[in-house]
Design an enzyme around this catalytic site. Structure first.
Site, PDB file in Angstrom:
ATOM      1  N   GLY A  84       0.808  -1.216   0.000  1.00 57.44           N
ATOM      2  CA  GLY A  84       0.000   0.000   0.000  1.00 57.44           C
ATOM      3  C   GLY A  84       0.838   1.261   0.000  1.00 57.44           C
ATOM      4  O   GLY A  84       1.360   1.671   1.047  1.00 57.44           O
ATOM      5  N   ALA A 133      10.328  -4.352  -8.505  1.00 59.28           N
ATOM      6  CA  ALA A 133       9.086  -4.684  -9.220  1.00 59.28           C
ATOM      7  C   ALA A 133       9.110  -4.148 -10.654  1.00 59.28           C
ATOM      8  O   ALA A 133       8.684  -4.834 -11.591  1.00 59.28           O
ATOM      9  CB  ALA A 133       7.895  -4.126  -8.461  1.00 59.28           C
ATOM     10  N   GLU A 156       3.198   1.263 -11.113  1.00 65.12           N
ATOM     11  CA  GLU A 156       4.660   1.227 -10.872  1.00 65.12           C
ATOM     12  C   GLU A 156       5.359   2.436 -11.470  1.00 65.12           C
ATOM     13  O   GLU A 156       6.518   2.360 -11.884  1.00 65.12           O
ATOM     14  CB  GLU A 156       5.277  -0.040 -11.464  1.00 65.12           C
ATOM     15  CG  GLU A 156       4.723  -1.301 -10.885  1.00 65.12           C
ATOM     16  CD  GLU A 156       5.459  -1.757  -9.653  1.00 65.12           C
ATOM     17  OE1 GLU A 156       6.346  -1.016  -9.197  1.00 65.12           O
ATOM     18  OE2 GLU A 156       5.140  -2.833  -9.152  1.00 65.12           O
TER      19      GLU A 156
HETATM   20  P1  TGC Z   1      12.838  12.154  -4.363  1.00 61.12           P
HETATM   21  O1  TGC Z   1      13.077  13.359  -3.525  1.00 61.12           O
HETATM   22  O2  TGC Z   1      13.386  12.095  -5.739  1.00 61.12           O
HETATM   23  O3  TGC Z   1      13.372  10.859  -3.585  1.00 61.12           O
HETATM   24  C1  TGC Z   1      13.111  10.637  -2.216  1.00 61.12           C
HETATM   25  C2  TGC Z   1      14.223   9.729  -1.703  1.00 61.12           C
HETATM   26  O4  TGC Z   1      14.178   8.489  -2.393  1.00 61.12           O
HETATM   27  C3  TGC Z   1      15.388   8.277  -3.151  1.00 61.12           C
HETATM   28  N1  TGC Z   1      14.981   7.688  -4.413  1.00 61.12           N
HETATM   29  C4  TGC Z   1      15.128   6.384  -4.659  1.00 61.12           C
HETATM   30  N2  TGC Z   1      15.706   5.415  -3.928  1.00 61.12           N
HETATM   31  C5  TGC Z   1      15.701   4.171  -4.449  1.00 61.12           C
HETATM   32  N3  TGC Z   1      15.155   3.896  -5.650  1.00 61.12           N
HETATM   33  C6  TGC Z   1      14.561   4.836  -6.409  1.00 61.12           C
HETATM   34  N4  TGC Z   1      13.997   4.520  -7.570  1.00 61.12           N
HETATM   35  C7  TGC Z   1      14.535   6.154  -5.915  1.00 61.12           C
HETATM   36  N5  TGC Z   1      14.041   7.336  -6.381  1.00 61.12           N
HETATM   37  C8  TGC Z   1      14.330   8.257  -5.447  1.00 61.12           C
HETATM   38  C9  TGC Z   1      16.000   9.655  -3.297  1.00 61.12           C
HETATM   39  O5  TGC Z   1      17.393   9.570  -3.474  1.00 61.12           O
HETATM   40  C10 TGC Z   1      15.624  10.269  -1.977  1.00 61.12           C
HETATM   41  O6  TGC Z   1      16.485   9.725  -0.994  1.00 61.12           O
HETATM   42  P2  TGC Z   1      16.922  10.570   0.318  1.00 61.12           P
HETATM   43  O7  TGC Z   1      17.943   9.740   0.993  1.00 61.12           O
HETATM   44  O8  TGC Z   1      17.430  11.881  -0.201  1.00 61.12           O
HETATM   45  O9  TGC Z   1      15.670  10.729   1.126  1.00 61.12           O
HETATM   46  O10 TGC Z   1      11.283  11.882  -4.347  1.00 61.12           O
HETATM   47  P3  TGC Z   1      10.106  12.669  -5.062  1.00 61.12           P
HETATM   48  O11 TGC Z   1       9.067  12.932  -4.044  1.00 61.12           O
HETATM   49  O12 TGC Z   1      10.654  13.852  -5.812  1.00 61.12           O
HETATM   50  O13 TGC Z   1       9.500  11.597  -6.070  1.00 61.12           O
HETATM   51  C11 TGC Z   1      10.220  11.058  -7.104  1.00 61.12           C
HETATM   52  C12 TGC Z   1       9.323  10.215  -8.034  1.00 61.12           C
HETATM   53  C13 TGC Z   1       8.254  11.052  -8.683  1.00 61.12           C
HETATM   54  C14 TGC Z   1      10.230   9.659  -9.107  1.00 61.12           C
HETATM   55  C15 TGC Z   1       8.681   9.071  -7.237  1.00 61.12           C
HETATM   56  O14 TGC Z   1       7.837   9.510  -6.272  1.00 61.12           O
HETATM   57  C16 TGC Z   1       7.969   8.079  -8.097  1.00 61.12           C
HETATM   58  O15 TGC Z   1       8.597   7.138  -8.586  1.00 61.12           O
HETATM   59  N6  TGC Z   1       6.611   8.208  -8.296  1.00 61.12           N
HETATM   60  C17 TGC Z   1       5.826   7.159  -8.945  1.00 61.12           C
HETATM   61  C18 TGC Z   1       5.045   6.417  -7.889  1.00 61.12           C
HETATM   62  C19 TGC Z   1       4.921   4.955  -8.191  1.00 61.12           C
HETATM   63  O16 TGC Z   1       5.654   4.385  -8.981  1.00 61.12           O
HETATM   64  N7  TGC Z   1       4.013   4.309  -7.520  1.00 61.12           N
HETATM   65  C20 TGC Z   1       3.873   2.888  -7.638  1.00 61.12           C
HETATM   66  C21 TGC Z   1       2.959   2.343  -6.578  1.00 61.12           C
HETATM   67  S1  TGC Z   1       3.046   0.599  -6.386  1.00 61.12           S
HETATM   68  C22 TGC Z   1       2.347  -0.055  -7.748  1.00 61.12           C
HETATM   69  O17 TGC Z   1       1.992   0.579  -8.662  1.00 61.12           O
HETATM   70  C23 TGC Z   1       2.226  -1.511  -7.735  1.00 61.12           C
HETATM   71  S2  TGC Z   1       1.471  -2.210  -9.097  1.00 61.12           S
HETATM   72  C24 TGC Z   1       1.936  -3.793  -8.810  1.00 61.12           C
HETATM   73  C25 TGC Z   1       1.425  -4.801  -9.729  1.00 61.12           C
HETATM   74  O18 TGC Z   1       0.228  -5.125  -9.710  1.00 61.12           O
HETATM   75  O19 TGC Z   1       2.253  -5.393 -10.465  1.00 61.12           O
HETATM   76  P1  FAD Z   2      -1.745  10.482 -11.247  1.00 62.62           P
HETATM   77  O1  FAD Z   2      -0.522  10.560 -10.406  1.00 62.62           O
HETATM   78  O2  FAD Z   2      -2.941  11.265 -10.835  1.00 62.62           O
HETATM   79  O3  FAD Z   2      -1.346  10.869 -12.728  1.00 62.62           O
HETATM   80  C1  FAD Z   2      -2.319  11.179 -13.730  1.00 62.62           C
HETATM   81  C2  FAD Z   2      -1.559  11.669 -14.976  1.00 62.62           C
HETATM   82  O4  FAD Z   2      -0.783  12.825 -14.644  1.00 62.62           O
HETATM   83  C3  FAD Z   2      -0.579  10.629 -15.494  1.00 62.62           C
HETATM   84  O5  FAD Z   2      -0.573  10.643 -16.891  1.00 62.62           O
HETATM   85  C4  FAD Z   2       0.765  11.114 -14.977  1.00 62.62           C
HETATM   86  O6  FAD Z   2       1.868  10.698 -15.786  1.00 62.62           O
HETATM   87  C5  FAD Z   2       0.569  12.616 -15.016  1.00 62.62           C
HETATM   88  N1  FAD Z   2       1.468  13.312 -14.088  1.00 62.62           N
HETATM   89  C6  FAD Z   2       1.478  13.251 -12.731  1.00 62.62           C
HETATM   90  N2  FAD Z   2       2.468  14.007 -12.232  1.00 62.62           N
HETATM   91  C7  FAD Z   2       3.104  14.558 -13.293  1.00 62.62           C
HETATM   92  C8  FAD Z   2       4.221  15.431 -13.428  1.00 62.62           C
HETATM   93  N3  FAD Z   2       4.931  15.891 -12.378  1.00 62.62           N
HETATM   94  N4  FAD Z   2       4.584  15.805 -14.681  1.00 62.62           N
HETATM   95  C9  FAD Z   2       3.900  15.338 -15.762  1.00 62.62           C
HETATM   96  N5  FAD Z   2       2.851  14.515 -15.701  1.00 62.62           N
HETATM   97  C10 FAD Z   2       2.456  14.118 -14.469  1.00 62.62           C
HETATM   98  N6  FAD Z   2      -0.382   1.245  -6.120  1.00 62.62           N
HETATM   99  C11 FAD Z   2       0.095   0.666  -4.976  1.00 62.62           C
HETATM  100  O7  FAD Z   2       0.578   1.351  -4.074  1.00 62.62           O
HETATM  101  N7  FAD Z   2       0.037  -0.691  -4.810  1.00 62.62           N
HETATM  102  C12 FAD Z   2      -0.487  -1.503  -5.753  1.00 62.62           C
HETATM  103  O8  FAD Z   2      -0.509  -2.730  -5.570  1.00 62.62           O
HETATM  104  C13 FAD Z   2      -1.008  -0.930  -6.946  1.00 62.62           C
HETATM  105  N8  FAD Z   2      -1.599  -1.706  -7.880  1.00 62.62           N
HETATM  106  C14 FAD Z   2      -2.231  -1.128  -8.950  1.00 62.62           C
HETATM  107  C15 FAD Z   2      -3.007  -1.912  -9.821  1.00 62.62           C
HETATM  108  C16 FAD Z   2      -3.677  -1.320 -10.887  1.00 62.62           C
HETATM  109  C17 FAD Z   2      -4.521  -2.164 -11.781  1.00 62.62           C
HETATM  110  C18 FAD Z   2      -3.539   0.068 -11.127  1.00 62.62           C
HETATM  111  C19 FAD Z   2      -4.223   0.707 -12.296  1.00 62.62           C
HETATM  112  C20 FAD Z   2      -2.801   0.847 -10.276  1.00 62.62           C
HETATM  113  C21 FAD Z   2      -2.150   0.270  -9.158  1.00 62.62           C
HETATM  114  N9  FAD Z   2      -1.440   1.049  -8.245  1.00 62.62           N
HETATM  115  C22 FAD Z   2      -0.932   0.486  -7.089  1.00 62.62           C
HETATM  116  C23 FAD Z   2      -1.429   2.497  -8.360  1.00 62.62           C
HETATM  117  C24 FAD Z   2      -0.452   3.025  -9.399  1.00 62.62           C
HETATM  118  O9  FAD Z   2       0.859   2.944  -8.969  1.00 62.62           O
HETATM  119  C25 FAD Z   2      -0.849   4.471  -9.707  1.00 62.62           C
HETATM  120  O10 FAD Z   2      -2.048   4.408 -10.447  1.00 62.62           O
HETATM  121  C26 FAD Z   2       0.215   5.221 -10.482  1.00 62.62           C
HETATM  122  O11 FAD Z   2       1.367   5.426  -9.690  1.00 62.62           O
HETATM  123  C27 FAD Z   2      -0.280   6.575 -10.997  1.00 62.62           C
HETATM  124  O12 FAD Z   2      -0.982   7.273 -10.019  1.00 62.62           O
HETATM  125  P2  FAD Z   2      -2.448   7.874 -10.351  1.00 62.62           P
HETATM  126  O13 FAD Z   2      -3.256   6.795 -10.958  1.00 62.62           O
HETATM  127  O14 FAD Z   2      -2.933   8.498  -9.109  1.00 62.62           O
HETATM  128  O15 FAD Z   2      -2.185   8.951 -11.462  1.00 62.62           O
END
Ligand code: TGC
Ligand code: FAD
Length: 392
Positions: A137, A250, A371
């Site tokens: 989460g 992941a 992701e």
């Molecule tokens: P930022 O200030 O850049 O970084 C905070 C701290 O984290 C470090 N860091 C990392 N460390 C390890 N691996 C990485 N990839 C890292 N990226 C950043 C960074 O060095 C810093 O460390 P420290 O020591 O200075 O505290 O953070 P930000 O708030 O500016 O955000 C950066 C951003 C936008 C790239 C990040 O928040 C991001 O990747 N956003 C996307 C969120 C996302 O991917 N959510 C996924 C949710 S889980 C999911 O979707 C599961 S689906 C699973 C499935 O069904 O298969």
């Molecule tokens: P938003 O962040 O609201 O983004 C909407 C749009 O705005 C996107 O096109 C994005 O690229 C764009 N955008 C946002 N910020 C910027 C920026 N700074 N500059 C330019 N464009 C930007 N999450 C978990 O934690 N655990 C899970 O197990 C998990 N499983 C998932 C399973 C499914 C089927 C799906 C659909 C999602 C899941 N997620 C999970 C959540 C997933 O990681 C988020 O949907 C994803 O990170 C994007 O967040 P959001 O949907 O809120 O989109």
């Protein structure tokens, strides 16, 4: 029983880069996908149901936490093996790969990497065997791409932490026995906790009506004054880098997984194009069909080589998060494009469940968002090469 005719494209002999162990692992997972996933997955998607019985089978096959050491129930394999497993699973369905990604990289990985010895011993063997299911989460209703702004909170109440907040879009939510949940403490520092099913105030409603990943459970995790024992806090990590490190693992697996979906679509389209006759010729004989197939194979081949290379870097602990972002972004978009082109080659048949293509296409619309979205990964690459942050 029908024999699955899938032939994996390998135009640049990438197989020669694999070890015998890699090939044995691939063959066993491929056989299992043909035997256990392919026959049930279309109906599961049509019914919007996750085939839960597959969890136990995946556990028995060693699919969960393949790179976790054997003493904790994992298989102690390398990163290429992990990638190969993900590709084979996603050739079956992204939903099956999703369940495995979450269990391995988002639940077992943080417990192994950030957990106490007691937590490792208690949870990892059960997760590895598929005896319990995990969820992760991070995302919230108002915070997806910007998890740093999460609102879920923990308050130190002496004997336990009081957890409040809502996580959304969570894979495995309602079937999970435990969830690794990220929340801010009273100092605003992000911490990870293991929340267990049955804790008072914890509910996990499913999100229905999805057109994508229909054979995967997605839902919410709702915490209303949940008392989480202090022993359930992951002691060895603080800050957003905790969940982001899990995402590195992941995202790497997803990049390989997307290859599996792409190869399945390409293979189905190639075979169909040779069989389908129009204007008295197989449609494979038309230049426009060949253009589609040749371009698809070129992109699949590039993606295979990139995935293999990143796997070798990961084995040496040299893969950077930005390289992982580039691979996830490239391979998922490649798979989506291949699925779209493949669907066109099948004409009307392409929209039916007789072929896997439309299902892969719809699934990949989630994979390109979760992701880290396609654009977020582009910005990660942009920041890496320019040193300029374009997120804020
Ligand atoms: P930022 O200030 O850049 O970084 C905070 C701290 O984290 C470090 N860091 C990392 N460390 C390890 N691996 C990485 N990839 C890292 N990226 C950043 C960074 O060095 C810093 O460390 P420290 O020591 O200075 O505290 O953070 P930000 O708030 O500016 O955000 C950066 C951003 C936008 C790239 C990040 O928040 C991001 O990747 N956003 C996307 C969120 C996302 O991917 N959510 C996924 C949710 S889980 C999911 O979707 C599961 S689906 C699973 C499935 O069904 O298969
Ligand atoms: P938003 O962040 O609201 O983004 C909407 C749009 O705005 C996107 O096109 C994005 O690229 C764009 N955008 C946002 N910020 C910027 C920026 N700074 N500059 C330019 N464009 C930007 N999450 C978990 O934690 N655990 C899970 O197990 C998990 N499983 C998932 C399973 C499914 C089927 C799906 C659909 C999602 C899941 N997620 C999970 C959540 C997933 O990681 C988020 O949907 C994803 O990170 C994007 O967040 P959001 O949907 O809120 O989109």
């Amino acid at each position: 029983m029908t024999v699955n005719p899938f032939i994996a494209p390998d135009y640049f002999f990438v197989d020669e880069l694999l070890t015998d162990e890699h090939k044995i692992i691939r063959s066993s997972i491929r056989d299992w996908v043909n035997r256990s996933v392919k026959p049930v997955i279309e109906e599961a998607n049509q019914k919007h149901e996750f085939p839960l019985h597959l969890i136990k089978e995946m556990g028995e096959l060693g699919i969960f936490g393949p790179y976790i050491p054997v003493e904790y129930g994992g298989a102690g394999l390398d990163q290429i093996s992990y990638g190969i497993i993900m590709a084979e699973l996603e050739r079956g369905d992204s939903g099956i790969r999703s369940a495995a990604s979450v269990q391995s990289s988002l639940v077992m990985y943080p417990i192994f990497t950030f957990g106490s010895e007691e937590q490792r011993k208690k949870f990892l063997p059960l997760l590895a065997k598929g005896e319990i299911v995990g969820a992760f989460g991070l995302t919230e209703p108002d915070h997806g791409s910007d998890p740093a702004n999460m609102e879920t909170k923990i308050k130190d109440n002496g004997d336990f932490y009081l957890l409040n907040g809502t996580k959304m879009w969570i894979t495995n939510s309602s079937i999970a026995d435990i969830a690794v949940v990220w929340a801010k403490d009273e100092q605003g520092i992000i911490r990870g906790l293991i929340v267990e099913k049955g804790m008072e105030g914890f509910t996990a409603p499913e999100i229905l009506g999805k057109w994508s990943l229909r054979a995967s459970v997605t839902g919410e995790l709702v915490f209303d004054n949940v008392k989480v024992p202090k022993g359930n806090l992951l002691p060895n990590i603080k800050g957003l880098k905790g969940p982001l490190k899990c995402l590195n693992s992941a995202r790497y697996g997803i990049a390989w997984g997307a290859l599996g979906a792409a190869m399945d679509c390409y293979d189905a389209a190639l075979r169909y194009s040779k069989e389908r006759i129009q204007f008295n010729k197989p449609i494979a004989a038309f230049q426009l069909t060949q253009k589609k197939l040749a371009e698809m194979l070129t992109e699949v081949t590039k993606a295979q080589l990139l995935a293999w290379r990143l796997g070798t870097l990961k084995n040496k602990d040299k893969a950077t998060p930005a390289q992982i972002s580039m691979l996830k972004r490239n391979n998922v978009k490649m798979a989506l494009d291949v699925a779209r082109e493949s669907r066109q080659i099948l004409g009307a048949m392409g929209i039916t469940g007789d072929y896997p293509i439309m299902r892969h296409l719809m699934n990949l619309e989630s994979v390109i968002t979760y992701e880290g979205t396609h654009d977020i990964h582009l910005l990660i690459t942009g920041m890496d090469i320019t040193g300029e942050n374009a997120f804020y």
